[in-house]
Design a protein around this motif. Structure first.
Motif, PDB file in Angstrom:
ATOM      1  N   ASN A 238       0.826  -1.202   0.000  1.00  0.00           N
ATOM      2  CA  ASN A 238       0.000   0.000   0.000  1.00  0.00           C
ATOM      3  C   ASN A 238       0.866   1.261   0.000  1.00  0.00           C
ATOM      4  O   ASN A 238       2.004   1.249   0.488  1.00  0.00           O
ATOM      5  N   THR A 239       0.327   2.324  -0.512  1.00  0.00           N
ATOM      6  CA  THR A 239       0.988   3.631  -0.450  1.00  0.00           C
ATOM      7  C   THR A 239       0.033   4.639   0.183  1.00  0.00           C
ATOM      8  O   THR A 239      -1.190   4.555   0.013  1.00  0.00           O
ATOM      9  N   ASP A 259      -2.278   5.112  -8.638  1.00  0.00           N
ATOM     10  CA  ASP A 259      -3.628   4.600  -8.390  1.00  0.00           C
ATOM     11  C   ASP A 259      -3.658   3.760  -7.117  1.00  0.00           C
ATOM     12  O   ASP A 259      -2.796   2.918  -6.888  1.00  0.00           O
ATOM     13  N   GLY A 260      -4.634   4.031  -6.277  1.00  0.00           N
ATOM     14  CA  GLY A 260      -4.794   3.294  -5.028  1.00  0.00           C
ATOM     15  C   GLY A 260      -4.212   3.973  -3.817  1.00  0.00           C
ATOM     16  O   GLY A 260      -4.479   3.548  -2.686  1.00  0.00           O
ATOM     17  N   ARG A 372      -9.162   8.051  -1.577  1.00  0.00           N
ATOM     18  CA  ARG A 372      -8.342   7.096  -2.337  1.00  0.00           C
ATOM     19  C   ARG A 372      -8.367   7.490  -3.812  1.00  0.00           C
ATOM     20  O   ARG A 372      -9.427   7.812  -4.360  1.00  0.00           O
ATOM     21  N   LEU A 373      -7.212   7.461  -4.454  1.00  0.00           N
ATOM     22  CA  LEU A 373      -7.134   7.752  -5.875  1.00  0.00           C
ATOM     23  C   LEU A 373      -7.537   6.500  -6.649  1.00  0.00           C
ATOM     24  O   LEU A 373      -6.881   5.470  -6.573  1.00  0.00           O
ATOM     25  N   THR A 374      -8.634   6.614  -7.382  1.00  0.00           N
ATOM     26  CA  THR A 374      -9.185   5.465  -8.101  1.00  0.00           C
ATOM     27  C   THR A 374      -9.479   5.875  -9.540  1.00  0.00           C
ATOM     28  O   THR A 374     -10.346   6.720  -9.783  1.00  0.00           O
ATOM     29  N   LYS A 379     -11.709   9.481  -4.392  1.00  0.00           N
ATOM     30  CA  LYS A 379     -12.961   8.936  -3.881  1.00  0.00           C
ATOM     31  C   LYS A 379     -12.960   8.940  -2.353  1.00  0.00           C
ATOM     32  O   LYS A 379     -11.945   8.610  -1.714  1.00  0.00           O
ATOM     33  N   TYR A 380     -14.078   9.337  -1.793  1.00  0.00           N
ATOM     34  CA  TYR A 380     -14.266   9.331  -0.340  1.00  0.00           C
ATOM     35  C   TYR A 380     -14.128   7.901   0.182  1.00  0.00           C
ATOM     36  O   TYR A 380     -14.771   6.989  -0.325  1.00  0.00           O
TER      37      TYR A 380
END
Length: 382
Positions: A238-239, A259-260, A372-374, A379-380
């Protein structure tokens, strides 16, 4: 180049002719050029939107002067002095990078002019009186919220890489504070300059510690470098990061490598996704509307919103200060400073603000959500 904002939009790049002294004069410094411009330009756009949102206070007009510091702390110092000594501003707002903001704050304290910082400054300048407050959530709080999410995600051993400057220090110190609380263990402390084009050597050292996750202590475009290098080396963990990464250039440059990533950010970032009862939803949507009107593009960053909140804090304080003093005077500067330091439960797009003497920041955990970057969008992630 000086740009004076009257009834012409500063964003259009039109240098207005010098006008008669308005009732209230605000000096704004940001980084329209240099390595901090990817976040400095949004700060400038945010102040344009703020001016459009509220151009007068109790019938008094406002004059806004913007200067470019070129991402250079020395230029930020010169700009601050020029605004105070030559333009006789009643208030300073700025700037885009932590080192330059700290430099401006020292001038504000020396010359006894209130200042609202739009970058974190960590601590107050050494001065007999307090003249400076900071809008952004402090790095310690930003990282605490991220550490809480890391703990929930089952991440324990964390690699750290960040800027080799004041901002990198602030994020690292926040991470160490979370480590002291027993939430995470920091395995590395790798740094890079904002002007670097590669972080390969640093990332190899981060990965040598075999971390579960990596905390990115960069910002803007350059904040994408560690993620790109991690992806090149097949890192699957994870980042995480902070609101300093919520920037279109970061998203574009980072691409799939970013992403993520989960970051702590002000609620304005996901305004339309918030519950209707959230304190920030209405004012944040108002901000987005006026930003769209001024710039003809949507806002997709958190930095412009800090400038907007700084303006809300200034306007709220000025309404009270005008009851006891006239703009352009030493007395008004002091009254404005006192009013800022007595701000109570003022809702903004990032936070509910409460300031008091002796504290540089005025926010609490209400000021942050995790996003979160999706697929290139934030995104919340409650």
């Amino acid at each position: 180049m000086r740009k004076t904002l009257s009834f012409l939009a500063l964003a259009a790049g039109i240098a207005a002719a010098p006008a008669a002294r308005a009732d209230i004069t605000i000096g704004f410094v940001t980084s329209l050029s240099g390595n901090g411009s990817s976040i400095g330009i949004p700060y400038g756009r945010g102040i344009n939107a703020a001016y459009e949102y509220k151009k007068t206070i109790n019938g008094e007009t406002i004059r806004l002067i913007q200067l470019d510091d070129g991402s250079d702390p020395s230029a930020a110092t010169r700009n601050a002095r020029k605004l105070v000594e030559e333009e006789k501003v009643d208030l300073l707002i700025g700037t885009a990078t932590a080192p330059s903001t700290i430099a401006m704050a020292a001038v504000a304290s020396e010359l006894k002019v209130p200042m609202i910082a739009v970058s974190p400054i960590g601590k107050l300048p050494d001065a007999p009186e307090q003249w400076v407050v900071s809008v952004p959530q402090p790095a310690s709080l930003l990282v605490k919220i991220v550490a809480d999410r890391m703990k929930r995600d089952g991440m324990k051993n964390i690699g750290y890489i960040g800027f080799s400057d004041a901002w990198g220090d602030l994020v690292y110190n926040g991470a160490k504070a979370a480590e002291a609380a027993g939430d995470i263990k920091i395995q590395s402390n790798e740094r890079y300059a904002r002007t670097d084009t590669s972080v390969t050597a640093q990332i190899l050292k981060v990965l040598a510690a075999r971390p579960d996750a990596v905390l990115d202590g960069g910002s803007g475009t350059q904040g994408a470098l560690p993620l790109l290098s991690l992806a090149d080396r097949g890192f699957k963990g994870n980042t995480y990061g902070t609101v300093a990464l919520v920037n279109p250039d970061f998203v574009n440059v980072g691409g799939k490598a970013a992403d993520g990533i989960q970051v702590s950010a002000g609620p304005v970032i996901v305004a339309e996704q918030l519950p209707d009862e959230h304190f920030a939803k209405k004012i944040a949507l108002d901000f987005r509307s006026v930003y769209q009107k001024v710039h003809n593009i949507p806002t997709t960053d958190g930095f412009s919103a800090y400038s907007f909140d700084a303006w809300l804090i200034f306007a709220n304080a000025a309404e009270r200060a005008l009851k006891t003093a006239k703009p352009g005077t030493v007395e008004f500067r002091a009254a404005l400073r006192d009013a800022i330091l007595s701000t109570k439960e003022l809702p903004g797009v990032h936070a509910v603000y409460n300031f008091k003497p002796g504290s540089v920041t005025g926010v609490d955990e209400r000021s942050l959500v995790v996003v979160r970057l999706t697929g290139g969008a934030w995104k919340y992630a409650p």
